[in-house]
Design an enzyme around this catalytic site. Structure first.
Site, mmCIF file in Angstrom:
data_model
loop_
_atom_site.group_PDB
_atom_site.id
_atom_site.type_symbol
_atom_site.label_atom_id
_atom_site.label_comp_id
_atom_site.label_asym_id
_atom_site.label_seq_id
_atom_site.Cartn_x
_atom_site.Cartn_y
_atom_site.Cartn_z
ATOM 1 N N GLY A 311 0.848 -1.653 -0.034
ATOM 2 C CA GLY A 311 -0.434 -0.123 0.323
ATOM 3 C C GLY A 311 1.156 1.416 0.045
ATOM 4 N N GLU A 312 0.721 2.809 0.377
ATOM 5 C CA GLU A 312 1.021 3.496 0.634
ATOM 6 C C GLU A 312 1.286 3.754 -0.310
ATOM 7 O OE1 GLU A 312 4.947 3.006 2.715
ATOM 8 O OE2 GLU A 312 3.838 2.649 3.898
ATOM 9 N N GLY A 313 0.724 3.729 -1.433
ATOM 10 C CA GLY A 313 1.192 4.137 -2.871
ATOM 11 C C GLY A 313 3.058 3.888 -3.802
#
Length: 344
Positions: A311-313
């Protein structure tokens, strides 16, 4: 008649884009996926000379009431602790954004914690975490719309400042459960085929997670409006990203879609406005169980397959230089005519 004219103009532009790609000094199709990326960016920007300006990634954090159902091996405090890590520059997304000169924004959309005021942290908090959607809707419709409006406002500001390509990341313990529920509701999958390990569940934990989602889907079975579904099962970070995606598409920005959670926001946006995927590049296929199903639902081809599920981009940040390479070859690579090379 007007619709027919628009279609003709678009077809003409598509033909021009393809011709420019095909006349570069290479065999037809030799740059593979890069050619598809270049074509899509040209389409989005309606030009033969695309540019990527001030790339940005917005990471949204929020907590989830569904954690009361014991669907995560990590405590809820990890959400705010990871936000502090983002602000300190020590997370994976910080590393990759620094590496590729991507502007990183971090937003508190609904973390169950009182942060000190900081220029580094966007205060978009709607509430200290959602409600437990196994018992009641996660958000009220008003809260959901507020979060969506917050995301749209951030994108408006980025666009005004010159950004034309944006990605989205997230942080929120419990949000893979929310994302799975959204996938099941929007795309009619069973929670038992869509549920994955999230932050590290074992097989028994995954089964429990699926059973919690099944219970919630049955409880809220009558809900069918796309925004009501988002409010019922989503999170403040997911709703914020959904609103941001809708605004980015409206402004004809290139959207770098990330992994499982960010794509759940895209599925919600797609249910509200199916045209949003016309502006999306899909950075990667996550190793999270349901992400492949999401990509199939959206008929999307990911750029990368790296086994990511952080996640987190992070997937979007890693994919950005590949998109940059596609744009660069479109603008800088010689044609056969320019180079004086025979094109047989």
């Amino acid at each position: 008649m007007q619709e027919q004219t628009i279609t003709t103009v678009k077809t003409d532009l598509d033909n021009q884009i393809q011709q420019k790609i095909d006349l570069k000094t290479k065999p037809l199709g030799a740059l593979g996926t890069l050619e598809q990326i270049a074509f899509k960016v040209c389409q989005i920007q309606e030009t033969l000379s695309p540019q990527l300006k001030q790339p940005s990634i917005l990471v949204c954090a929020g907590d989830h009431g569904i954690t009361h159902e014991k669907i995560s091996p990590f405590p809820q405090e990890v959400t705010f602790q990871m936000v502090m890590n983002f602000l300190g520059g020590g997370a994976a997304i910080n590393v990759f954004c620094r590496q590729h000169n991507i502007n990183l924004l971090v937003a508190d959309t609904g973390v169950n914690y009182d942060f000190e005021p900081s220029e580094q942290l966007l205060d978009l908090k709607v509430r200290k975490g959602t409600r437990n959607f196994a018992v009641e809707p996660a958000m009220t419709m008003e809260e959901c719309q507020t979060a969506m409006n917050n995301g749209a406002a951030i994108i408006e500001k980025l666009h005004q400042a010159g950004t034309n390509i944006v990605g989205f990341g997230e942080m929120g313990i419990g949000n893979t459960t929310a994302a799975t529920a959204l996938l099941c509701k929007y795309a009619d999958y069973s929670p038992y085929e869509a549920s994955g390990a999230g932050t590290g569940l074992d097989s028994q934990g995954i089964q429990h997670k699926a059973s919690v989602i099944e219970k919630a889907l049955n409880l809220h079975a009558k809900i069918s409006d796309p925004k009501e579904i988002l409010a019922c099962f989503g999170g403040y970070e997911i709703a914020t990203i959904c609103g941001a995606i809708l605004k980015a598409a409206e402004l004809k920005m290139v959207i770098l879609s990330d992994g499982f959670i960010a794509t759940s926001a895209l599925i919600a946006a797609h249910a509200i406005n199916p045209n949003v995927t016309d502006y999306c590049l899909f950075a990667h296929e996550s190793n999270e169980q349901g992400h492949k199903l999401m990509l199939e639902h959206l008929k999307a081809e990911p750029i990368l397959h790296l086994g990511l599920r952080l996640g987190e981009g992070t997937g979007s940040a890693i994919a950005f230089p590949i998109v940059q390479s596609a744009v660069n070859f479109m603008n800088e690579m010689s044609s056969f005519e320019d180079a004086g090379v025979s094109n047989v």
